[in-house]
Design an enzyme around this catalytic site. Structure first.
Site, short mmCIF file in Angstrom:
data_model
loop_
_atom_site.label_atom_id
_atom_site.label_comp_id
_atom_site.label_asym_id
_atom_site.label_seq_id
_atom_site.Cartn_x
_atom_site.Cartn_y
_atom_site.Cartn_z
N CYS A 144 3.72 2.91 -1.89
CA CYS A 144 4.59 3.95 -1.40
C CYS A 144 4.21 4.03 0.15
O CYS A 144 4.91 4.13 0.79
CB CYS A 144 4.61 5.41 -2.16
SG CYS A 144 5.18 5.43 -3.76
N ALA A 197 7.68 4.69 -21.27
CA ALA A 197 6.90 4.15 -22.49
C ALA A 197 6.18 3.09 -22.14
O ALA A 197 5.11 2.56 -22.53
CB ALA A 197 7.39 4.19 -23.84
N TYR A 219 4.39 1.84 -19.60
CA TYR A 219 3.73 2.49 -18.25
C TYR A 219 3.92 2.01 -16.83
O TYR A 219 4.21 2.70 -15.96
CB TYR A 219 2.28 2.83 -18.55
CG TYR A 219 1.67 3.49 -19.68
CD1 TYR A 219 2.76 4.19 -20.47
CD2 TYR A 219 0.45 3.47 -20.19
CE1 TYR A 219 2.32 4.95 -21.42
CE2 TYR A 219 0.05 4.21 -21.15
CZ TYR A 219 0.99 4.86 -22.01
OH TYR A 219 0.37 5.80 -23.11
N GLU A 232 8.23 9.24 -4.13
CA GLU A 232 8.50 8.78 -2.78
C GLU A 232 9.46 7.51 -2.80
O GLU A 232 10.59 7.55 -2.15
CB GLU A 232 7.25 8.11 -2.49
CG GLU A 232 6.27 9.10 -1.95
CD GLU A 232 5.29 9.10 -2.98
OE1 GLU A 232 5.54 9.14 -4.01
OE2 GLU A 232 3.90 9.47 -2.64
N CYS A 277 0.42 6.76 -2.99
CA CYS A 277 -0.20 5.39 -3.33
C CYS A 277 0.02 4.31 -2.56
O CYS A 277 0.81 4.49 -1.52
CB CYS A 277 0.31 4.90 -5.03
SG CYS A 277 1.81 4.41 -4.87
N1 THU Z 1 2.74 9.04 -8.36
C1 THU Z 1 3.80 9.10 -7.49
O1 THU Z 1 4.91 9.81 -7.97
N2 THU Z 1 3.60 9.16 -5.94
C2 THU Z 1 2.38 8.76 -5.68
O2 THU Z 1 2.42 8.18 -4.60
C3 THU Z 1 1.32 8.66 -6.62
C4 THU Z 1 1.70 8.49 -8.03
C5 THU Z 1 3.17 9.17 -9.64
C6 THU Z 1 3.22 7.92 -10.55
C7 THU Z 1 2.93 8.31 -11.89
O3 THU Z 1 4.19 8.80 -12.44
C8 THU Z 1 1.86 9.33 -11.71
O4 THU Z 1 2.00 9.88 -10.34
C9 THU Z 1 0.44 8.99 -12.04
O5 THU Z 1 0.07 7.97 -11.39
#
Ligand code: THU
Length: 132
Positions: A90, A47, A49, A56, A87
């Site tokens: 990661c 919750a 965020y 990853e 992202c």
């Molecule tokens: N998310 C991942 O698990 N890996 C990434 O490389 C990109 C984003 C997740 C984080 C969040 O829970 C959701 O995707 C939306 O951003």
């Protein structure tokens, strides 16, 4: 060595375990490590965020906990038919345990959509060698 179909099954299972009630964006990751084992992870939101974590990140943590520190390849899957993409944070976490030539497979729920390297995703990366 694990086949691509086996890896896709495992990363799909991981994606389906994601806890993503806020974004509804489920992600699975599967690290193939140099110890011959695979380590899966999913995103887990909460919750508050910004405190959630990525798939990853979870897979890398599982690998390190098991005693391995070398990623041979990594599969990342989302529901997006264009394939999941990691992202920025990661990409850096993968870099710590991989090289520019390490394969990164961006997957839809059914197949590998893009076969890239970490160097494609994070060129001229900052890594541990800068601190030695
Ligand atoms: N998310 C991942 O698990 N890996 C990434 O490389 C990109 C984003 C997740 C984080 C969040 O829970 C959701 O995707 C939306 O951003």
């Amino acid at each position: 060595m694990i086949t691509e179909d086996q890896a896709l099954d495992l990363v799909h299972d991981a994606m389906e375990r994601a806890y993503a009630p806020y974004s509804n964006y489920q992600v699975g990751a599967l690290v193939v490590a140099d110890d011959g084992h695979t380590y899966a992870g999913c995103n887990v939101e909460n919750a508050s965020y910004p405190e959630g974590h990525c798939a990853e990140t979870a897979a890398i943590a599982a690998m390190v906990l098991a005693g391995s520190k070398r990623i041979e390849s990594i599969y990342i899957m989302s529901q997006d038919t264009q394939g999941a993409t990691p992202c920025g944070g990661c990409r850096q976490r993968i870099r710590e345990f991989a090289t520019a030539s390490t394969p990164v497979y961006l997957c839809s729920p059914t197949n590998v959509v893009h076969s890239l390297t970490l160097g494609d995703l994070l060129p001229r990366a900052f890594g541990p060698e800068f601190l030695q």
